[in-house]
Scaffold this active site. Structure first.
Site, PDB file in Angstrom:
ATOM      1  N   GLU A  49       0.846  -1.186   0.000  1.00  0.00           N
ATOM      2  CA  GLU A  49       0.000   0.000   0.000  1.00  0.00           C
ATOM      3  C   GLU A  49       0.886   1.242   0.000  1.00  0.00           C
ATOM      4  O   GLU A  49       1.948   1.267   0.621  1.00  0.00           O
ATOM      5  CB  GLU A  49      -0.876  -0.024   1.255  1.00  0.00           C
ATOM      6  CG  GLU A  49      -1.842   1.138   1.377  1.00  0.00           C
ATOM      7  CD  GLU A  49      -2.635   1.087   2.665  1.00  0.00           C
ATOM      8  OE1 GLU A  49      -3.784   1.566   2.658  1.00  0.00           O
ATOM      9  OE2 GLU A  49      -2.117   0.577   3.686  1.00  0.00           O
ATOM     10  N   LYS A 124     -10.283   0.297  -2.108  1.00  0.00           N
ATOM     11  CA  LYS A 124     -10.394  -0.102  -0.705  1.00  0.00           C
ATOM     12  C   LYS A 124     -11.773   0.249  -0.128  1.00  0.00           C
ATOM     13  O   LYS A 124     -12.205   1.401  -0.182  1.00  0.00           O
ATOM     14  CB  LYS A 124      -9.291   0.596   0.095  1.00  0.00           C
ATOM     15  CG  LYS A 124      -9.143   0.146   1.538  1.00  0.00           C
ATOM     16  CD  LYS A 124      -7.977   0.881   2.180  1.00  0.00           C
ATOM     17  CE  LYS A 124      -7.705   0.454   3.602  1.00  0.00           C
ATOM     18  NZ  LYS A 124      -6.605   1.249   4.196  1.00  0.00           N
ATOM     19  N   CYS A 166      -4.742  -3.656   3.275  1.00  0.00           N
ATOM     20  CA  CYS A 166      -4.453  -3.262   4.650  1.00  0.00           C
ATOM     21  C   CYS A 166      -5.606  -3.506   5.627  1.00  0.00           C
ATOM     22  O   CYS A 166      -5.821  -4.624   6.070  1.00  0.00           O
ATOM     23  CB  CYS A 166      -3.999  -1.799   4.670  1.00  0.00           C
ATOM     24  SG  CYS A 166      -3.091  -1.326   6.174  1.00  0.00           S
TER      25      CYS A 166
END
Length: 303
Positions: A49, A124, A166
């Site tokens: 990321e 995301k 993440c």
């Protein structure tokens, strides 16, 4: 010489970097790792990321962002094509089609094939807001739009890869949905904080691998990015039994692992947990869908 009946075990490489606000420096570091991994025979290189940059303020983070047809993605497309490898670009600061209206970006995981074409894009969906008194204060929702969908796994030379980023790691429903859609490799490119990483990183990665019987690949940011941000590191690959089979420690670098899909299938056959699930008791997770906001790119097709 491999016997004709022996399955191939593709080699993957997983990168660990310390991104800064300097995009040129970051590209030089990442491209060096990609070339090193290519020389070692990796078919896919996973980058973390914020591989493109880590801004020192909200204003800088937004100011450095680009569209998917901008210079940064084009350079990585050329790099993938030059090296003949797939690239997982684990979290790109994307100015989407709604940038002019919202002045917010997407945190977008891009998967480029060996021709440099876009094979997958995931924005995301779980945004990281945390206030740990005296330790960590981060508000991703201050400048980022949540993605609209979990996207189907992408077929790659190392198996079917499910894309996440993440904080998604903390939501097992997503990993189960990807596994039920056919994922064999789950990837969580990350920039975990030191406080949360030292407490939860390895145990979460191993849990996701065990419950889905997938390989889990987690490229990570490490070290001090600027005065306000430090990341935990510990890039890691976990096999479908939950064993850590590759890991980086401190500092930028690479770790390598073989993806043994025959081993994965044997684990799933010997312990068929997905056949044992009871959706009649606790429901069924939603299947991944195509992103309703696909990027308009001159890089090939997208999911």
């Amino acid at each position: 010489m491999l016997a004709a009946t022996e399955p191939l075990k593709p080699l993957i490489a997983v990168g660990q970097v310390t991104s800064t606000p300097d995009k040129e420096h970051n590209f030089a570091c990442c491209s060096r790792l990609v070339r090193e991994a290519t020389q070692r025979g990796a078919c896919i290189i996973f980058l973390p990321e914020a591989f493109d940059y880590v801004g020192s303020s909200t204003e800088e983070t937004l100011g450095l962002s680009e569209t998917l047809d901008g210079d940064t993605v084009q350079r990585y497309s050329s790099l993938a094509r030059e090296c003949g490898v797939w690239l997982s670009l684990g979290g790109f600061h994307e100015r989407g089609g709604d940038w002019e209206r919202t002045r917010r970006i997407y945190n977008t995981h891009l998967l480029l094939d060996s021709e440099g074409s876009l094979a997958g894009a995931y924005r995301k969906t779980h945004l990281f807001n945390v206030e740990l008194k005296g330790r960590v204060s981060l508000q991703e929702t201050a400048y980022t739009n949540p993605g609209p969908a979990v996207v189907p796994p992408v077929s790659t030379p190392a198996g079917k890869v499910g894309l996440a980023i993440c904080y998604d790691l903390r939501f097992p429903e997503m990993s189960l949905a990807l596994a039920q859609a056919g994922a064999e490799v789950l990837t969580y490119p990350s920039a975990f904080t030191v406080a949360t990483g030292s407490a939860h990183w390895e145990v979460l990665l191993r849990a996701r691998a065990i419950e889905t019987q997938c390989y889990v690949v987690a490229a990570a940011q490490t070290g001090k990015h600027h005065d306000r941000r430090t990341s935990y590191g510990h890039t890691m690959v976990v096999d479908p039994w939950g064993s850590v089979i590759a890991q980086c420690q401190e500092g930028p670098g690479l770790c390598f692992a073989e993806v043994d899909l025959a081993y994965l299938r044997r684990i799933r056959q010997e312990m068929p947990v997905f056949n044992h699930r009871r959706p009649d008791l606790y429901g069924r997770v939603a299947a991944p869908q195509k992103d309703p906001l696909p990027p308009d790119l001159p890089l090939g097709h997208s999911t």
